[in-house]
Design a protein around this motif. Structure first.
Motif, PDB file in Angstrom:
ATOM      1  N   PHE A 152      24.525  12.841  -0.336  1.00 25.56           N
ATOM      2  CA  PHE A 152      23.286  12.118  -0.592  1.00 25.56           C
ATOM      3  C   PHE A 152      22.201  12.674   0.346  1.00 25.56           C
ATOM      4  O   PHE A 152      22.379  12.655   1.561  1.00 25.56           O
ATOM      5  CB  PHE A 152      23.467  10.622  -0.345  1.00 25.56           C
ATOM      6  CG  PHE A 152      24.513   9.989  -1.208  1.00 25.56           C
ATOM      7  CD1 PHE A 152      24.237   9.597  -2.509  1.00 25.56           C
ATOM      8  CD2 PHE A 152      25.795   9.779  -0.711  1.00 25.56           C
ATOM      9  CE1 PHE A 152      25.204   9.021  -3.308  1.00 25.56           C
ATOM     10  CE2 PHE A 152      26.776   9.190  -1.503  1.00 25.56           C
ATOM     11  CZ  PHE A 152      26.474   8.818  -2.805  1.00 25.56           C
ATOM     12  N   PRO A 153      21.090  13.156  -0.195  1.00 24.10           N
ATOM     13  CA  PRO A 153      20.032  13.680   0.674  1.00 24.10           C
ATOM     14  C   PRO A 153      19.362  12.554   1.450  1.00 24.10           C
ATOM     15  O   PRO A 153      19.075  11.489   0.900  1.00 24.10           O
ATOM     16  CB  PRO A 153      19.058  14.335  -0.314  1.00 24.10           C
ATOM     17  CG  PRO A 153      19.277  13.599  -1.598  1.00 24.10           C
ATOM     18  CD  PRO A 153      20.727  13.245  -1.625  1.00 24.10           C
ATOM     19  N   LEU A 154      19.121  12.789   2.741  1.00 22.41           N
ATOM     20  CA  LEU A 154      18.454  11.807   3.592  1.00 22.41           C
ATOM     21  C   LEU A 154      17.039  12.301   3.860  1.00 22.41           C
ATOM     22  O   LEU A 154      16.837  13.346   4.495  1.00 22.41           O
ATOM     23  CB  LEU A 154      19.222  11.635   4.900  1.00 22.41           C
ATOM     24  CG  LEU A 154      18.703  10.569   5.863  1.00 22.41           C
ATOM     25  CD1 LEU A 154      18.816   9.176   5.241  1.00 22.41           C
ATOM     26  CD2 LEU A 154      19.469  10.613   7.184  1.00 22.41           C
ATOM     27  N   TYR A 155      16.035  11.569   3.356  1.00 23.41           N
ATOM     28  CA  TYR A 155      14.631  11.938   3.501  1.00 23.41           C
ATOM     29  C   TYR A 155      14.028  11.198   4.695  1.00 23.41           C
ATOM     30  O   TYR A 155      14.303  10.014   4.916  1.00 23.41           O
ATOM     31  CB  TYR A 155      13.844  11.559   2.248  1.00 23.41           C
ATOM     32  CG  TYR A 155      14.262  12.293   0.989  1.00 23.41           C
ATOM     33  CD1 TYR A 155      13.572  13.414   0.546  1.00 23.41           C
ATOM     34  CD2 TYR A 155      15.342  11.846   0.227  1.00 23.41           C
ATOM     35  CE1 TYR A 155      13.941  14.086  -0.614  1.00 23.41           C
ATOM     36  CE2 TYR A 155      15.733  12.512  -0.927  1.00 23.41           C
ATOM     37  CZ  TYR A 155      15.020  13.627  -1.338  1.00 23.41           C
ATOM     38  OH  TYR A 155      15.409  14.290  -2.489  1.00 23.41           O
ATOM     39  N   ALA A 156      13.187  11.889   5.459  1.00 21.98           N
ATOM     40  CA  ALA A 156      12.493  11.284   6.591  1.00 21.98           C
ATOM     41  C   ALA A 156      10.981  11.436   6.401  1.00 21.98           C
ATOM     42  O   ALA A 156      10.498  12.486   5.952  1.00 21.98           O
ATOM     43  CB  ALA A 156      12.925  11.940   7.898  1.00 21.98           C
ATOM     44  N   PHE A 157      10.245  10.378   6.740  1.00 22.08           N
ATOM     45  CA  PHE A 157       8.781  10.373   6.654  1.00 22.08           C
ATOM     46  C   PHE A 157       8.222  10.334   8.061  1.00 22.08           C
ATOM     47  O   PHE A 157       8.497   9.399   8.832  1.00 22.08           O
ATOM     48  CB  PHE A 157       8.307   9.161   5.853  1.00 22.08           C
ATOM     49  CG  PHE A 157       6.813   9.095   5.660  1.00 22.08           C
ATOM     50  CD1 PHE A 157       6.180   9.981   4.802  1.00 22.08           C
ATOM     51  CD2 PHE A 157       6.056   8.145   6.326  1.00 22.08           C
ATOM     52  CE1 PHE A 157       4.796   9.921   4.616  1.00 22.08           C
ATOM     53  CE2 PHE A 157       4.682   8.073   6.141  1.00 22.08           C
ATOM     54  CZ  PHE A 157       4.047   8.965   5.283  1.00 22.08           C
ATOM     55  N   ASP A 158       7.430  11.350   8.441  1.00 22.62           N
ATOM     56  CA  ASP A 158       6.920  11.459   9.806  1.00 22.62           C
ATOM     57  C   ASP A 158       5.520  10.890   9.979  1.00 22.62           C
ATOM     58  O   ASP A 158       4.873  11.097  11.012  1.00 22.62           O
ATOM     59  CB  ASP A 158       6.934  12.921  10.250  1.00 22.62           C
ATOM     60  CG  ASP A 158       6.021  13.809   9.398  1.00 22.62           C
ATOM     61  OD1 ASP A 158       5.320  13.289   8.502  1.00 22.62           O
ATOM     62  OD2 ASP A 158       6.023  15.040   9.630  1.00 22.62           O
ATOM     63  N   GLY A 159       5.043  10.162   8.983  1.00 24.29           N
ATOM     64  CA  GLY A 159       3.683   9.626   9.012  1.00 24.29           C
ATOM     65  C   GLY A 159       2.737  10.385   8.121  1.00 24.29           C
ATOM     66  O   GLY A 159       1.649   9.887   7.794  1.00 24.29           O
ATOM     67  N   ASN A 160       3.159  11.591   7.707  1.00 27.38           N
ATOM     68  CA  ASN A 160       2.319  12.402   6.826  1.00 27.38           C
ATOM     69  C   ASN A 160       3.040  12.816   5.546  1.00 27.38           C
ATOM     70  O   ASN A 160       2.468  12.776   4.458  1.00 27.38           O
ATOM     71  CB  ASN A 160       1.846  13.656   7.565  1.00 27.38           C
ATOM     72  CG  ASN A 160       0.946  13.346   8.742  1.00 27.38           C
ATOM     73  OD1 ASN A 160      -0.111  12.728   8.574  1.00 27.38           O
ATOM     74  ND2 ASN A 160       1.359  13.743   9.937  1.00 27.38           N
ATOM     75  N   THR A 219       0.857  -1.186   0.000  1.00 28.81           N
ATOM     76  CA  THR A 219       0.000   0.000   0.000  1.00 28.81           C
ATOM     77  C   THR A 219       0.889   1.230   0.000  1.00 28.81           C
ATOM     78  O   THR A 219       1.548   1.524   1.005  1.00 28.81           O
ATOM     79  CB  THR A 219      -0.914   0.020   1.240  1.00 28.81           C
ATOM     80  OG1 THR A 219      -1.644  -1.206   1.316  1.00 28.81           O
ATOM     81  CG2 THR A 219      -1.878   1.193   1.174  1.00 28.81           C
ATOM     82  N   PRO A 220       0.967   1.969  -1.118  1.00 29.05           N
ATOM     83  CA  PRO A 220       1.902   3.096  -1.241  1.00 29.05           C
ATOM     84  C   PRO A 220       1.667   4.201  -0.220  1.00 29.05           C
ATOM     85  O   PRO A 220       0.528   4.511   0.137  1.00 29.05           O
ATOM     86  CB  PRO A 220       1.665   3.596  -2.670  1.00 29.05           C
ATOM     87  CG  PRO A 220       1.088   2.426  -3.394  1.00 29.05           C
ATOM     88  CD  PRO A 220       0.252   1.722  -2.375  1.00 29.05           C
ATOM     89  N   LEU A 221       2.772   4.811   0.230  1.00 27.01           N
ATOM     90  CA  LEU A 221       2.737   5.999   1.078  1.00 27.01           C
ATOM     91  C   LEU A 221       2.770   7.243   0.183  1.00 27.01           C
ATOM     92  O   LEU A 221       3.071   7.157  -1.006  1.00 27.01           O
ATOM     93  CB  LEU A 221       3.948   6.014   2.009  1.00 27.01           C
ATOM     94  CG  LEU A 221       4.119   4.854   2.991  1.00 27.01           C
ATOM     95  CD1 LEU A 221       5.387   5.064   3.814  1.00 27.01           C
ATOM     96  CD2 LEU A 221       2.907   4.715   3.890  1.00 27.01           C
ATOM     97  N   PRO A 222       2.491   8.419   0.751  1.00 26.92           N
ATOM     98  CA  PRO A 222       2.657   9.655  -0.033  1.00 26.92           C
ATOM     99  C   PRO A 222       4.100   9.775  -0.517  1.00 26.92           C
ATOM    100  O   PRO A 222       5.029   9.236   0.087  1.00 26.92           O
ATOM    101  CB  PRO A 222       2.324  10.748   0.984  1.00 26.92           C
ATOM    102  CG  PRO A 222       1.469  10.086   2.010  1.00 26.92           C
ATOM    103  CD  PRO A 222       1.971   8.679   2.109  1.00 26.92           C
ATOM    104  N   LYS A 223       4.286  10.520  -1.615  1.00 29.34           N
ATOM    105  CA  LYS A 223       5.607  10.708  -2.199  1.00 29.34           C
ATOM    106  C   LYS A 223       6.115  12.118  -1.955  1.00 29.34           C
ATOM    107  O   LYS A 223       5.336  13.051  -1.764  1.00 29.34           O
ATOM    108  CB  LYS A 223       5.582  10.444  -3.710  1.00 29.34           C
ATOM    109  CG  LYS A 223       5.234   9.021  -4.116  1.00 29.34           C
ATOM    110  CD  LYS A 223       5.288   8.877  -5.630  1.00 29.34           C
ATOM    111  CE  LYS A 223       4.960   7.466  -6.070  1.00 29.34           C
ATOM    112  NZ  LYS A 223       5.066   7.314  -7.555  1.00 29.34           N
ATOM    113  N   HIS A 224       7.437  12.267  -1.976  1.00 27.02           N
ATOM    114  CA  HIS A 224       8.055  13.590  -2.009  1.00 27.02           C
ATOM    115  C   HIS A 224       8.185  13.993  -3.472  1.00 27.02           C
ATOM    116  O   HIS A 224       8.368  13.137  -4.357  1.00 27.02           O
ATOM    117  CB  HIS A 224       9.438  13.537  -1.346  1.00 27.02           C
ATOM    118  CG  HIS A 224      10.065  14.883  -1.126  1.00 27.02           C
ATOM    119  ND1 HIS A 224      10.701  15.584  -2.139  1.00 27.02           N
ATOM    120  CD2 HIS A 224      10.164  15.652  -0.011  1.00 27.02           C
ATOM    121  CE1 HIS A 224      11.174  16.721  -1.657  1.00 27.02           C
ATOM    122  NE2 HIS A 224      10.865  16.794  -0.372  1.00 27.02           N
TER     123      HIS A 224
END
Length: 304
Positions: free
Chosen positions: A184-192, A142-147
C-alpha cells in the motif's frame, strides 16, 4: 460498489452473525495489547452512525468523529477510574464545502480524521478523493492540493486512512492500494504537495481503514477484512525510520469479535500508557452497532 457489497455480505451472513453474538469467539490478541473497554454508543437521531474517523483529545475526555454520511460530531468521554464507560453527544454539524453549503451525495463520504500539532483538524473523503481542513464547530471543509494518483483510486476504496505526524506532515494510504499482491503506498503532505514516502507491506486479506501517529512518531494502522463469520480487525505498528519499517502486529481479532472497526485514535493517558480508541461503522444496518473499543499498549517488562 464495495459498500453495497459489504451490506449484501452482511445480510447474507446474518445467521452466522447471530451465532457469533451468542457464542463469543476466543480472542486472538497479542500480549502487547490489553482490552480496557468495549461499549455501544447509541443515539436516536436518524443521521447518527457510520463513523469512520475519530480523534481523541490529549487527556481522553472528549472525541470528535466524522461519518460517511457527512456529519461531524463531538462527544464527552465519561470515565470511571480511567476506564471508558459511556459517551455523551455534545455537538454535531453537517460537513460543508468552502462556501458553507452542506455536502451531499458521494461528496460527503468522510472516511478519516486527523489533528496536527497545532490543533488543526483534517478530514479525508472517498469517491471524490480528497483531503480537506475541517472546522469542527461549523463543519466547513477547505480542500488541500491533490496528488495525481488520487483520481485513480477506486470509488469506494480511497483514502480511508489519515494521520498527522508529530512534525506536522499528513499521511494517507488508499484502502485499495496497488496490485492485489502489492504493498500500500503511503503518501505524505508537507504543506505544499503530496509524495509517496514509503510502502506498507500487504499481509493477507486485511485492508487499511484508519491510522494515527503516537507522540514518538510510531504509526498505528487499523486494518479490516470481512469473513462469513463476521468482521476481523488487525492493528500493526510501524517506525518509518527503521529498516523494514519496524513492522509489528499488535492485535488480530477473531471473526465477529468486534464490529466493523473503521476509526482509530491514539493518545497517552496520565499514567503514561498509550491508548488506542477505536470506533465502528454500523453502515446504518440494524444488525450492526456503533461500537467503541479502547485498548492499552502494555509497557515492555525488564529484559524485553
Amino acid at each position: 460498489m464495495q459498500r453495497r457489497f459489504e451490506r449484501k455480505l452482511i445480510r447474507a451472513c446474518l445467521p452466522f452473525f447471530l451465532l457469533i453474538a451468542c457464542v463469543a469467539p476466543a480472542a486472538q490478541t497479542e500480549p502487547v495489547v490489553q482490552v480496557d473497554s468495549v461499549l455501544t454508543w447509541s443515539h436516536p437521531a436518524p443521521w447518527f452512525g457510520g463513523f469512520s474517523g475519530v480523534e481523541v483529545n490529549a487527556d481522553g475526555t472528549r472525541l470528535i468523529a466524522v461519518s460517511d454520511r457527512g456529519r461531524v460530531v463531538q462527544a464527552r468521554m465519561v470515565r470511571e477510574e480511567g476506564r471508558l464507560v459511556s459517551l455523551e453527544l455534545e455537538k454535531n454539524a453537517p460537513l460543508k464545502g468552502p462556501k458553507g453549503k452542506a455536502l451531499s451525495g458521494k461528496a460527503h463520504d468522510a472516511e478519516s480524521l486527523a489533528r496536527d500539532n497545532t490543533g488543526q483538524l483534517y478530514v479525508s473523503f472517498e469517491h471524490n478523493h480528497r483531503v480537506a481542513r475541517l472546522d469542527s464547530e461549523n463543519g466547513v471543509t477547505t480542500p488541500l492540493p491533490k496528488h495525481q494518483d488520487f483520481a485513480g483510486f477506486e470509488p469506494n476504496a480511497g483514502m480511508e486512512t489519515l494521520a498527522a505526524h508529530p512534525d506536522g506532515r499528513l499521511f494517507t494510504t488508499p484502502e485499495s492500494g496497488g496490485p492485489a499482491s502489492g504493498p500500500f503506498p503511503l503518501y505524505a503532505f508537507d504543506g505544499n504537495s503530496w509524495a509517496i514516502t514509503a510502502e506498507i507491506p500487504r499481509r493477507g486479506p486485511f485492508l487499511p481503514v484508519d491510522a494515527d501517529f503516537a507522540e514518538d512518531g510510531t504509526l498505528y494502522l487499523l486494518e479490516r477484512t470481512i469473513t462469513p463469520l463476521g468482521f476481523r480487525s488487525r492493528i500493526r505498528s510501524f517506525d518509518l525510520t527503521a529498516p523494514a519499517l519496524g513492522e509489528e502486529t499488535l492485535l488480530t481479532s477473531g471473526p465477529g469479535q468486534y464490529d466493523n472497526l473503521e476509526a482509530l485514535s491514539t493518545w497517552q493517558d496520565a499514567a503514561g500508557q498509550t491508548r488506542l480508541t477505536l470506533l465502528s461503522d454500523d453502515n446504518f444496518f440494524v444488525m450492526q452497532r456503533n461500537e467503541v473499543v479502547e485498548l492499552i499498549l502494555a509497557k515492555p517488562g525488564p529484559g524485553d
